[in-house]
Design a protein around this motif. Structure first.
Motif, mmCIF file in Angstrom:
data_model
loop_
_atom_site.group_PDB
_atom_site.id
_atom_site.type_symbol
_atom_site.label_atom_id
_atom_site.label_comp_id
_atom_site.label_asym_id
_atom_site.label_seq_id
_atom_site.Cartn_x
_atom_site.Cartn_y
_atom_site.Cartn_z
ATOM 1 N N GLN A 2 13.256 -5.542 18.911
ATOM 2 C CA GLN A 2 12.574 -5.544 17.641
ATOM 3 C C GLN A 2 11.731 -4.272 17.517
ATOM 4 O OE1 GLN A 2 9.722 -8.696 17.121
ATOM 5 N NE2 GLN A 2 10.500 -9.085 15.074
ATOM 6 N N GLU A 3 11.946 -3.533 16.424
ATOM 7 C CA GLU A 3 11.196 -2.302 16.230
ATOM 8 C C GLU A 3 9.784 -2.616 15.742
ATOM 9 O OE1 GLU A 3 13.519 1.174 14.600
ATOM 10 O OE2 GLU A 3 14.707 -0.519 13.873
ATOM 11 N N THR A 4 8.876 -1.697 16.002
ATOM 12 C CA THR A 4 7.509 -1.901 15.558
ATOM 13 C C THR A 4 7.409 -1.641 14.060
ATOM 14 O OG1 THR A 4 6.803 0.386 15.881
ATOM 15 C CG2 THR A 4 6.635 -1.095 17.800
ATOM 16 N N ILE A 5 6.413 -2.222 13.463
ATOM 17 C CA ILE A 5 6.194 -2.031 12.026
ATOM 18 C C ILE A 5 5.935 -0.558 11.733
ATOM 19 C CG2 ILE A 5 4.574 -2.541 10.155
ATOM 20 C CD1 ILE A 5 4.552 -5.429 11.128
ATOM 21 N N ASP A 6 5.211 0.123 12.603
ATOM 22 C CA ASP A 6 4.948 1.556 12.397
ATOM 23 C C ASP A 6 6.257 2.342 12.314
ATOM 24 O OD1 ASP A 6 2.414 0.562 12.873
ATOM 25 O OD2 ASP A 6 1.866 2.092 14.317
ATOM 26 N N THR A 7 7.171 2.079 13.241
ATOM 27 C CA THR A 7 8.457 2.766 13.265
ATOM 28 C C THR A 7 9.270 2.434 12.022
ATOM 29 O OG1 THR A 7 8.459 2.644 15.675
ATOM 30 C CG2 THR A 7 10.563 3.118 14.620
ATOM 31 N N LEU A 8 9.252 1.177 11.634
ATOM 32 C CA LEU A 8 10.004 0.761 10.452
ATOM 33 C C LEU A 8 9.453 1.405 9.189
ATOM 34 C CD1 LEU A 8 10.535 -2.996 11.355
ATOM 35 C CD2 LEU A 8 12.253 -1.177 11.389
ATOM 36 N N LEU A 9 8.145 1.540 9.090
ATOM 37 C CA LEU A 9 7.546 2.197 7.928
ATOM 38 C C LEU A 9 7.999 3.653 7.834
ATOM 39 C CD1 LEU A 9 3.961 0.677 7.996
ATOM 40 C CD2 LEU A 9 5.556 0.568 6.072
ATOM 41 N N THR A 10 8.125 4.300 8.977
ATOM 42 C CA THR A 10 8.625 5.676 8.986
ATOM 43 C C THR A 10 10.066 5.715 8.477
ATOM 44 O OG1 THR A 10 7.182 6.174 10.860
ATOM 45 C CG2 THR A 10 9.007 7.691 10.461
ATOM 46 N N GLY A 11 10.874 4.745 8.901
ATOM 47 C CA GLY A 11 12.249 4.656 8.416
ATOM 48 C C GLY A 11 12.319 4.400 6.921
ATOM 49 N N ASP A 25 11.799 -8.469 6.889
ATOM 50 C CA ASP A 25 11.964 -9.676 7.712
ATOM 51 C C ASP A 25 10.750 -9.914 8.615
ATOM 52 O OD1 ASP A 25 14.426 -10.139 6.557
ATOM 53 O OD2 ASP A 25 15.571 -9.323 8.242
ATOM 54 N N GLN A 26 10.192 -8.845 9.173
ATOM 55 C CA GLN A 26 9.061 -8.979 10.092
ATOM 56 C C GLN A 26 7.738 -9.214 9.369
ATOM 57 O OE1 GLN A 26 8.298 -6.227 13.283
ATOM 58 N NE2 GLN A 26 10.476 -5.728 13.443
ATOM 59 N N ALA A 27 7.519 -8.479 8.286
ATOM 60 C CA ALA A 27 6.181 -8.454 7.691
ATOM 61 C C ALA A 27 6.002 -9.379 6.493
ATOM 62 C CB ALA A 27 5.824 -7.025 7.285
ATOM 63 N N ALA A 28 7.046 -9.635 5.725
ATOM 64 C CA ALA A 28 6.891 -10.385 4.473
ATOM 65 C C ALA A 28 6.250 -11.769 4.663
ATOM 66 C CB ALA A 28 8.222 -10.496 3.737
ATOM 67 N N GLY A 68 -4.533 3.964 11.202
ATOM 68 C CA GLY A 68 -4.499 2.586 11.676
ATOM 69 C C GLY A 68 -3.079 2.101 11.868
ATOM 70 N N SER A 69 -2.959 0.816 12.139
ATOM 71 C CA SER A 69 -1.649 0.229 12.417
ATOM 72 C C SER A 69 -0.870 0.004 11.132
ATOM 73 C CB SER A 69 -1.814 -1.100 13.151
ATOM 74 O OG SER A 69 -2.271 -2.095 12.250
#
Length: 179
Positions: A2-11, A25-28, A68-69
């Motif tokens: 599972q990728e981190t939210i930070d990495t996914l935001l960059t994507g 899927d992770q954050a909603a 921040g995160s």
């Protein structure tokens, strides 16, 4: 993995549809909880979460890891959007008698916004100083709204440990923030 939210935001910033889907899927579900606590109406909370993800995809909100995160970034956008809707509701219920001064009173001053950001940075820095268990327990309780038993199950630790982590973690945060 599972990728981190930070990495996914960059994507997502690069218009990566797979990263967008994984981020959703992770954050909603967690963001829906944030919006629900403010708005108390599921339909309105779902609209807020949709607005947040549309803003992300359209590049109207950009994540800076130095501030921040990724989850704190998303939760802040969600919170602010939910509060906007809440303000709009109160303005509509006031009817036509609402004057511009009353509307302006609802808006935070630039100084208040700057202070909030400074407070958030300080809190995030203090959170980074906590061990992983206490940090996750506090975030689960205060951001996700999870109960002690849910946190214990998710972290695979006894509920007493969760309570101790939260109690000691909050004490550490108070000390770190000088309160």
């Amino acid at each position: 993995m599972q990728e981190t939210i930070d990495t996914l935001l960059t994507g997502v910033a690069r218009k990566d549809a797979a990263a967008f889907r994984a981020l959703y899927d992770q954050a909603a579900p967690k963001l829906l909880g944030v919006a629900l606590r403010i708005l108390k109406r599921r339909e309105s909370a779902e609209d807020v979460v949709q607005d947040v993800f549309v803003k992300l995809w359209n590049g109207q909100a950009s994540f800076d890891p130095a501030l921040g995160s990724g989850f704190a970034f998303l939760a802040t956008i969600t919170r602010n959007r939910a509060l906007d809707i809440l303000r709009r509701r109160s303005e509509q219920s006031a009817g036509d008698e609402t004057d511009m001064d009353a509307v302006m009173d609802l808006m935070p001053s630039p100084e208040a916004v700057a202070a909030d950001r400074s407070d958030l940075r300080a809190l995030l820095a203090c959170m980074d100083g906590l061990a992983d268990g206490p940090r996750r327990a506090i975030l689960s309780a205060y951001v996700d709204g999870a109960q002690g038993s849910e946190i214990a199950a998710a972290l695979a630790v006894p509920i007493g440990t969760v309570k101790s982590w939260i109690h000691r973690g909050l004490a550490s945060l108070r000390e770190c923030l000088g309160r």
